[in-house]
Each structure stands twice: as C-alpha cells, then as structure tokens.
Scaffold this motif. Structure first.
Motif: not given
Length: 342
Positions: A60-61, A70-78, A122-129
C-alpha cells in the motif's frame, strides 16, 4: 462482512444460490504483480532498479507520500484485482444483511471498513509483523450478493468450502452469541444457526472449537448447553472480565494443534461502548485490547481463513466501529502463516 482467505481455489462457489449469493474465493498461485524491496540497510524501496531483493509484493502507498483521503477506497489502499490469481491471501467483502434478526445495515460494512482502513500502515508496531514483505495480498472486491434472498448466513457456506479442501476444521469463534440455534422463526438457515448446521454436516472438528465472549440474556437457563455437549470450549464474557486473555490463548493454541483453523470474529463480541455499530449489541462485552489479544494469540496456528462480521455503519456515525473492524482485519492478516516478523 469482510473475509481474509487463503489457499482456497477461486473456482469454487462458496455461497450457493439458495443462500442468495455466489462467491468465489482465493487461490495460492505464485506472486507476480507489484514490488517491494528491502535494501541492505533495511530501508524499504519500491523501485526494482535499486539493489534490493527483487521479490514482488503488493505494498500500500505510505501516507508519508500519498494523502489518505486520495484514491479509490480499497482495503488498506491495496491494489484491487478481479480474481485471486497470483495471491497468497485476499480481502473479500460480503455486503449482505437480509437475514438479520434485529438491526440491519451490515450490507454497508465492507464499504465503510475500506474507507476507514486508509488509516492502516504497512507494519504492525506491536508485534513487528511485516505482512507486505511476506504475502502477496490484494482486495478482490465484493461478492455480488442477492439482496432479495432472506436466508442470510455467511460462515456456513464458507466453512463448507473450507472443509471441502481441508476436511473438518478447528474454529476460533469470537462473538456475543453462540449462533447454534436450530430453528429461528421457522427457518433452519439464518445468522443465528450456522454453527449447528456446520456440526450436522461434519464441517467442524468439535474437539477444536472454542467460543469466546458469549453473553447476554438467553432463551433457556443455559444458552450454551448444546455447544458444550458437542465438545466446544465455551468461554463466557464473565470469564474474561478484568483480565488479559493471553493465558487463555496459550491454552487455545494447544487445543487447536497443527490442524487447519478458521477464525470468525463478530464485532458484537466487543462491548457496544467500543463498537456500537452492530446489529445485535450486548452489554458487558470484550474490550478492543482483548479482541487484539485473541487475534494475536492465533499466531502460529494453521489459519486457513478469517472473517469479521456484523459491522453496521448506520448505528455508529463516528466510523469508529468500522475503524476497529479494519484494524482487527489487519491484525488477522498479520497472524496468517508465513508472515515475516522483525
């Protein structure tokens, strides 16, 4: 309803015409679209011309460079694509609420969740995924549902498809309601009956089913007697009050073992003070923190799919219920098998 599904061939219709929709879900072909690269210094780059790994993923951007509004809404801007070809996992919306027993509006859930998901990073700050460094993921749109068919249940046909591929599966069911009624208003198929139908058809490994967050008034002194009789583990909301659910989830991981598991999360599992936008709210529910603990506690399980259901935007004009749903879906993606962690 929103789904995250993996390793199910898109050619199989998982919601039969008698349920009012025909839905095809994902496959696991080799990833082959966009690129994310990580250079030797650990920085993320998107240009294939730089000295990076070369493994392609959809990314995702970042809101550091592209405005969220901005942009067309997709899940997580994917990126959006028509099929799941080339994907490891896919987001799928199922905009239906025709069989709801109380407040309608969940048909608008996938659309609002997509809008609110623009806040995700893009990243999960709690789990670092780092899911976008691990899986090829895209939004493949919504099922073209039949809004005139009143037999509304989603988990049942999905589990039919999942069990067809994997055999009987384990289930982590997070909900205020057991959804194990036999007949409601003369109907055997509805949003209060799916897991009884699943047991009858042998879709579930009953020794590997846990229901978490159940509560509310009931039609009998013990609303969960049938679940326990099948071998389900029932964790009522009262058992969750004032505590972390991390120890519970350690036990659940032991119960589920290495077999395939499906995660179903009804937003009404959360207390309506946190998630009022739902059709059948029950007071004294789980907190969002506990909801996240449950999902993160599924890390290491052989998850074959997940859903987030019953978000009804008309009953929460703040958008916070849909925002919570978007974050829970992101957490689900982060615990799928093969996701990279730093």
């Amino acid at each position: 309803m929103f789904l995250i599904l993996r390793n199910v061939n898109l050619r199989r219709a998982v919601v039969s015409p008698s349920f009012g929709a025909a839905a095809d879900f994902f496959s696991s072909q080799p990833p082959q679209t966009r690129t994310l690269h990580r250079n030797k210094r650990g920085g993320v780059c998107t240009s294939p011309n730089r000295k990076c790994s070369g493994r392609p993923y959809n990314v995702p951007p970042s809101a550091e460079f592209v405005a969220r509004v901005s942009g067309i809404p997709t899940m997580a801007k994917l990126p959006h694509q028509e099929t799941a070809d080339g994907l490891d996992a896919a987001f799928v919306g199922v905009p239906i609420d025709t069989g709801t027993s109380n407040r309608p509006g969940a048909r608008f859930g996938p659309r609002q969740i997509r809008v609110e998901s623009a806040l995700l990073r893009a990243y999960n700050s709690g789990t670092r995924a780092a899911p976008y460094e691990s899986l090829m993921v895209a939004d493949i749109g919504d099922v073209n549902v039949n809004v005139y068919d009143l037999k509304d249940t989603i988990a049942y046909p999905i589990l039919q498809a999942v069990a067809e591929k994997n055999g009987p599966v384990g289930l982590v069911h997070v909900d205020a309601h057991a959804d194990t009624s036999d007949v409601v208003l003369g109907e055997k198929i509805g949003h209060g009956t799916p897991f009884r139908r699943c047991v009858e058809e042998g879709l579930l490994d009953c020794s590997r089913v846990v229901q978490i967050g159940l509560r509310g008034s009931g039609y009998s002194p013990d609303s969960y007697e049938w679940s326990r009789a099948q071998g389900f583990r029932v964790v009522q909301a009262e058992e969750c009050w004032f505590k972390s659910l991390a120890p519970l989830m350690a036990e659940v991981r032991g119960q589920m073992g290495s077999g395939p598991v499906y995660l179903s999360f009804d937003i009404d599992a959360l207390d309506p003070g946190f998630a009022p936008g739902t059709g059948t709210p029950e007071i004294a529910g789980l907190t969002p923190i506990q909801g996240v603990e449950i999902i993160r506690g599924c890390r290491g399980l052989n998850l074959v799919g997940c859903d987030l259901v019953e978000v009804s935007p008309p009953y929460d004009t703040t958008g916070n219920t849909a925002l919570t749903g978007a974050n829970l879906l992101f957490e689900m993606m982060c615990v799928l098998p093969k996701v990279k962690y730093y």
